[in-house]
Design a protein around this motif. Structure first.
Motif, PDB file in Angstrom:
ATOM      1  N   TRP A 118      38.875  12.372-103.493  1.00 15.37           N
ATOM      2  CA  TRP A 118      37.746  11.882-104.292  1.00 15.37           C
ATOM      3  C   TRP A 118      37.887  10.383-104.490  1.00 15.37           C
ATOM      4  O   TRP A 118      39.005   9.859-104.494  1.00 15.37           O
TER       5      TRP A 118
ATOM      6  N   GLY B  95      38.063   6.678-106.271  1.00 12.16           N
ATOM      7  CA  GLY B  95      38.665   6.266-107.532  1.00 12.16           C
ATOM      8  C   GLY B  95      37.638   6.075-108.621  1.00 12.16           C
ATOM      9  O   GLY B  95      37.885   6.402-109.782  1.00 12.16           O
ATOM     10  N   SER B  96      36.491   5.511-108.287  1.00 21.37           N
ATOM     11  CA  SER B  96      35.470   5.233-109.296  1.00 21.37           C
ATOM     12  C   SER B  96      34.086   5.570-108.738  1.00 21.37           C
ATOM     13  O   SER B  96      33.642   4.971-107.747  1.00 21.37           O
ATOM     14  N   LEU B  97      33.418   6.494-109.386  1.00 19.88           N
ATOM     15  CA  LEU B  97      32.069   6.873-108.948  1.00 19.88           C
ATOM     16  C   LEU B  97      31.083   5.729-109.156  1.00 19.88           C
ATOM     17  O   LEU B  97      30.172   5.521-108.353  1.00 19.88           O
ATOM     18  N   LEU B  98      31.309   4.979-110.232  1.00 22.83           N
ATOM     19  CA  LEU B  98      30.407   3.858-110.524  1.00 22.83           C
ATOM     20  C   LEU B  98      30.472   2.815-109.406  1.00 22.83           C
ATOM     21  O   LEU B  98      29.450   2.298-108.954  1.00 22.83           O
ATOM     22  N   GLU B  99      31.703   2.532-108.951  1.00 23.17           N
ATOM     23  CA  GLU B  99      31.859   1.543-107.870  1.00 23.17           C
ATOM     24  C   GLU B  99      31.179   2.039-106.595  1.00 23.17           C
ATOM     25  O   GLU B  99      30.541   1.264-105.879  1.00 23.17           O
TER      26      GLU B  99
ATOM     27  N   ASN C  54      38.342   2.507-102.394  1.00 22.81           N
ATOM     28  CA  ASN C  54      38.098   3.516-103.419  1.00 22.81           C
ATOM     29  C   ASN C  54      38.695   4.866-103.035  1.00 22.81           C
ATOM     30  O   ASN C  54      39.119   5.636-103.894  1.00 22.81           O
ATOM     31  N   TYR C  55      38.685   5.158-101.766  1.00 25.16           N
ATOM     32  CA  TYR C  55      39.195   6.452-101.310  1.00 25.16           C
ATOM     33  C   TYR C  55      40.682   6.410-100.957  1.00 25.16           C
ATOM     34  O   TYR C  55      41.411   7.357-101.193  1.00 25.16           O
TER      35      TYR C  55
END
Lengths: 352, 371
Positions: A231, A233-237, A313-314
Motif C-alpha cells: 500500500w 505511504g500516503s493516500l493524500l500524496e 510512496n510505494y
C-alpha cells in the motif's frame, strides 16, 4: 458560486445519460490489471525433469530446488516426470551420458528465444551450484548487494504504473466523448447562449472529470493493494500526484472533443493517448533503464513523472527528480488548461 | 434479384463507411501505436547495462571481463553490455537507474582465486522488479560458468547441453508484432461494425430495418461482410508495416492468414453488432475496443500460446484469438504450414458459427422489437 454548483451538478447528472461509458472508463484498467496479473512474469518457473536414476541427476534436482532469491521467491519448481524420449511440448531435462561425460541435456519443444533463455539460465544456475560445491574454496562467491531489502513483485510496479494511466484514461475519454456529444446533440447551443463564463463551464466539467479519474484510480489502488499486499505511504500524496495527470487528461479530452466535434475520433484520441502514454511512460519499468531515447520520449509524458513520484510512496526509495516532476506536472496542467480555454473560446463562444 | 438486393444493401453500407473513413483508422491506429511502443521496449538489445569496476591486481579480473563479452544469450547478444565508466560516474549512473548494476572485482581477487581462499566479487543491482532481480542472479551463473571454463578450473560434475526442435529461434518482438496484427484484424472489423450501426441508429434507419418485410439476414449479412473486409484490410496494412520493420511476411500463405483472421473477425463482429444496437452513444465500442486490447494481452499477444499452455488462464480459451494466434505466427514468421491447421480451422469455424448464429438471432430480435 451557486452557478458553478449548478453546472457541477449538471455535469454529474450527465453520468445517468452514459452509465456504460462511465463504468467502462472507470473500471477497465482495474479489470485489465486483474486479468494481466494472471499472466505477468513470475520468477518461479516449472521445469520438467526426467525422473533421475543416478546420483548426479538427484543432486541436480536438489540444486534446482535451491536456486532462488535469498530475499524473495524460488526460481525453479522442478517437476519430475517419466519421459519416454518422445517429442516435448515445452522442455524437459534429462541427465544422460554423452561421450563418456555425464550431461544434463535440456530438450526444448519451443523456439521462443526469451523462454529458451529463461530455462537455460536456470539450469546453468543449478549446475553451477554443483560445480561450486566441487570446487570448494576455489569457487567464486557472488556477494549480492540488492537495492531494496526485499525483491518486490513485478505486479506491484505494474499496478503502480497503471495508476496514472487509469486516471488519464477516465478523464480523457469521458472529457472527449461528453464534449463531442455536445456538438452532435447540439446542446452546445445552450452553452453559447448561457451568460456563464468559460472558466465556470470548463471548471465544472474538469472538476467532474478529475473526480471521476480519482475514483477510477482509487479502485485500482485498492485492487493492487489486495493483490500484492503493498500500500502507498500516503493516500493524500497519491491523490495530489494524480490530480495534475487528471487535469492534463481532462483538458486533452475536452480539446479532442472541441476540435473533432465527433465522438469516435475524440474517443480515439483519448484512448490512444492513454495507452501509448502508458507504454512509453514507464508503464513496464523505470524509463531510465530503457536507454536515452526512450527516457527522453518518456519524460515528455506526464506518466513517467507521476510514476516516479508514486514510486517513493510505494517503495520507500526516491527516484528521478521529484521537484522537476512536480514542476512538469503543475506546468503541464496549467498549459493544458489554457489551451482548453482558448479552444473553447474559439470553437464555442465565437461560433455562429 | 436476391443478389441485387444484397448488392444494394452492401453498397449502401459502403457509402455510409465512405462518409466517415475514420472507422478504418480506428482499427489501425491503436495497434500501430502499440507496435511502435513495444518496438521501442523490446525491439532493441535485450541486455543488462552494467559497469565493471575492476580493481584486481592479477590477471583473472580481465578474464572475467572477457567472459561478459563472450557469453552469448539466446537473443544472439551478450547478457551484459559492459560500460567502462570511472567509479564515481558508474555509481551516479547506477543510482539514476541508467545502468542496471555494478560488478566490483576486488584487488585481491586473482590472488585469492589462485590460492583457493574463497575469492568473491560484489554484484550491486536493482530489485524493484523481482523478475529483473532474478535475471541478475541467473545471468551471473552464465558468466561464472564461462569464466571457470576459461581459467581452466577442474571440469563440472555435470556438463550442459541443449537440443531444439528447429534450427531457427524467434525473438520476442516479432512474436508480439504478429499478436498486434491479429488485434488489428479484429479491431478493424469491430470498429466498422460499430460505426455503421451507430450511424443507422442515429439516422433511425434501424427503424426501417425493423419494419422490413424481408428476413433481416439481408440487412445483417452486408454489414458483416463489409466489417469483415475492412478488418482484413486494416490487418493487412499493419502486416505491411510489420514487413517493412521486421521483414516478415506470409507470402504464398497470405490467403491462409486471411482465412484464420477472417474467422476470428466473424466471431467478434456479431458481438459488436449486439453492443452497437444496445449501447447508447457507442459505449459498446469503447468496451469492445478496450476488451479487444485486453484480449490481445491475455490471448497470446505477448508470447507463444503453444509452449505456454499451462500459463494460459482458463478464460483466454473462451475466445478464438488464443487458438488462432500461433498458427498465424507459423504462417507469418516461419512461412510454414501450421501442424494444427485443421483443428484450428474447426475450432475457429465453431466460434464464428456460434457467434453469428447467436449474434444475428439476438440482433434480429432487437431490431424487430425496436421496429
Amino acid at each position: 458560486m451557486a452557478r458553478f454548483r449548478m453546472l457541477l451538478v449538471n455535469e454529474f447528472k450527465l453520468f445517468r445519460t452514459g452509465i456504460p461509458i462511465h463504468l467502462v472508463a472507470i473500471l477497465q484498467p482495474t479489470v485489465m490489471y486483474l486479468l494481466l496479473t494472471v499472466i505477468l512474469v513470475h520468477p518461479t518457473f516449472d521445469m520438467y525433469v526426467d525422473r533421475p536414476s543416478t546420483e548426479e541427476g538427484r543432486a541436480l534436482v536438489s540444486a534446482m530446488r535451491e536456486v532462488g532469491s535469498p530475499i524473495g521467491a524460488p526460481y525453479i519448481n522442478p517437476i519430475l516426470i517419466d519421459w519416454d524420449g518422445a517429442s516435448v511440448s515445452r522442455q524437459v531435462i534429462a541427465v544422460e551420458e554423452r561421450d563418456g561425460v555425464t550431461t544434463a541435456v535440456q530438450h526444448y519443444g519451443l523456439i521462443d528465444s526469451n523462454l529458451v533463455k529463461n530455462f537455460r539460465n536456470r539450469l546453468t544456475a543449478a549446475a553451477l551450484r554443483l560445480w561450486n560445491a566441487d570446487l570448494g574454496a576455489r569457487a567464486v562467491t557472488v556477494e549480492e548487494y540488492a537495492w531494496l531489502p526485499q525483491d518486490v513483485p513485478y505486479s506491484l510496479y505494474f499496478g503502480m504504473a497503471l495508476l496514472p494511466m487509469t486516471a488519464f484514461l477516465a478523464a480523457s475519454i469521458m472529457g472527449a466523448i461528453l464534449t463531442a456529444q455536445e456538438f452532435e446533440f447540439r446542446t452546445i447551443v445552450e452553452y453559447q447562449l448561457a451568460p456563464a463564463s468559460i472558466s465556470l463551464v470548463l471548471g465544472a466539467r474538469l472538476a467532474r472529470l478529475v473526480l471521476s479519474a480519482l475514483i477510477a484510480a482509487a479502485i485500482l489502488l485498492v485492487t493492487v493493494g489486495l493483490v500484492t499486499g503493498y500500500w502507498p505511504g500516503s493516500l493524500l500524496e497519491v491523490a495530489l500526484i494524480l490530480l495534475p495527470v487528471a487535469v492534463i487528461a481532462g483538458c486533452l479530452g475536452v480539446l479532442a472533443g472541441l476540435l473533432t466535434r465527433k465522438s469516435i475520433p475524440a474517443f480515439l484520441v483519448g484512448l490512444v493517448g492513454s495507452f501509448v502514454g502508458w507504454v512509453l511512460g514507464s508503464g513496464f519499468g523505470l524509463a531510465a533503464g530503457f536507454g536515452h531515447s526512450y527516457e527522453f520520449i518518456s519524460r515528455l509524458t506526464p506518466f513517467t513523472h507521476a510514476t516516479e513520484l508514486l514510486f517513493s510512496n510505494y517503495y520507500g526509495a526516491e527516484i528521478g527528480h521529484p521537484l522537476a516532476s512536480i514542476l512538469y506536472l503543475s506546468l503541464g496542467g496549467v498549459v493544458m488548461l489554457v489551451l482548453a480555454g482558448l479552444a473553447y473560446r474559439w470553437r464555442v463562444m465565437r461560433q455562429e | 434479384m436476391t443478389m441485387k438486393r444484397f448488392w444494394i444493401l452492401f453498397t449502401t453500407e459502403l457509402k455510409a463507411w465512405r462518409s466517415d473513413p475514420i472507422a478504418t483508422m480506428g482499427g489501425l491506429i491503436p495497434p500501430t501505436f502499440m507496435l511502435i511502443a513495444f518496438g521501442l521496449l523490446f525491439g532493441g538489445r535485450l541486455t543488462f547495462k552494467v559497469a565493471l569496476l575492476d580493481y584486481d591486481q592479477g590477471p583473472y579480473g580481465e578474464v572475467l571481463r572477457q567472459a561478459f563479452d563472450s557469453t552469448i544469450s539466446p537473443f544472439g547478444t551478450p547478457y551484459y553490455d559492459l560500460y567502462d565508466l570511472p567509479a564515481d560516474q558508474a555509481w551516479d549512473e547506477y543510482r539514476a537507474h541508467r545502468i542496471d548494476g555494478i560488478w566490483v572485482i576486488p584487488a585481491d581477487f586473482s590472488e585469492r582465486l589462485a590460492s583457493g581462499r574463497d575469492p568473491a566479487i560484489e554484484m550491486h543491482f536493482g530489485n524493484y522488479n523481482d523478475d529483473r532481480a532474478k535475471n541478475h542472479r541467473i545471468y551471473a551463473a552464465e558468466i561464472l560458468w564461462t569464466f571457470y571454463e576459461r581459467i581452466g578450473q577442474p571440469g563440472p560434475p555435470l556438463a550442459l547441453a541443449e537440443e531444439y526442435p528447429h534450427a531457427e529461434m524467434i525473438d520476442w518482438f516479432p512474436v508480439i508484432a504478429v499478436g498486434l496484427v491479429l488485434l488489428s484484424f479484429v479491431l478493424g472489423g469491430m470498429i466498422n461494425m460499430f460505426m455503421l450501426t451507430q450511424k443507422e441508429q442515429v439516422a433511425q434507419i434501424t427503424l426501417e430495418f425493423g419494419l422490413a418485410p424481408r428476413s433481416l439476414a439481408w440487412v445483417l449479412l452486408p454489414k458483416t461482410l463489409l466489417a469483415l473486409l475492412m478488418g482484413l484490410l486494416t490487418g493487412t496494412v499493419l502486416m505491411g508495416i510489420v514487413y517493412l520493420w521486421l521483414g516478415v511476411w506470409p507470402g504464398r500463405f497470405l490467403w491462409a492468414v486471411w482465412v484464420l483472421a477472417g474467422l476470428v473477425i466473424l466471431f467478434w463482429v456479431p458481438l459488436t453488432l449486439l453492443f452497437g444496437l444496445r449501447a447508447q452513444y457507442f459505449a459498446g465500442v469503447i468496451a469492445t475496443i478496450l476488451t479487444g486490447m485486453t484480449v490481445f494481452f491475455v490471448g497470446g499477444g505477448l508470447s507463444m500460446v503453444r509452449y505456454n499452455r499451462e500459463n494460459v488462464p482458463w478464460f483466454s480459451w473462451l475466445f478464438p484469438n488464443t487458438y488462432a494466434v500461433d498458427p498465424v505466427r507459423d504462417l507469418v514468421l516461419f512461412n510454414t504450414w501450421p501442424a494444427d491447421w485443421a483443428l484450428t480451422l474447426l475450432v475457429l469455424i465453431g466460434f464464428a458459427a456460434v457467434s453469428l448464429l447467436v449474434g444475428f438471432s439476438l440482433a434480429a430480435r432487437q431490431l424487430r422489437r425496436v421496429g
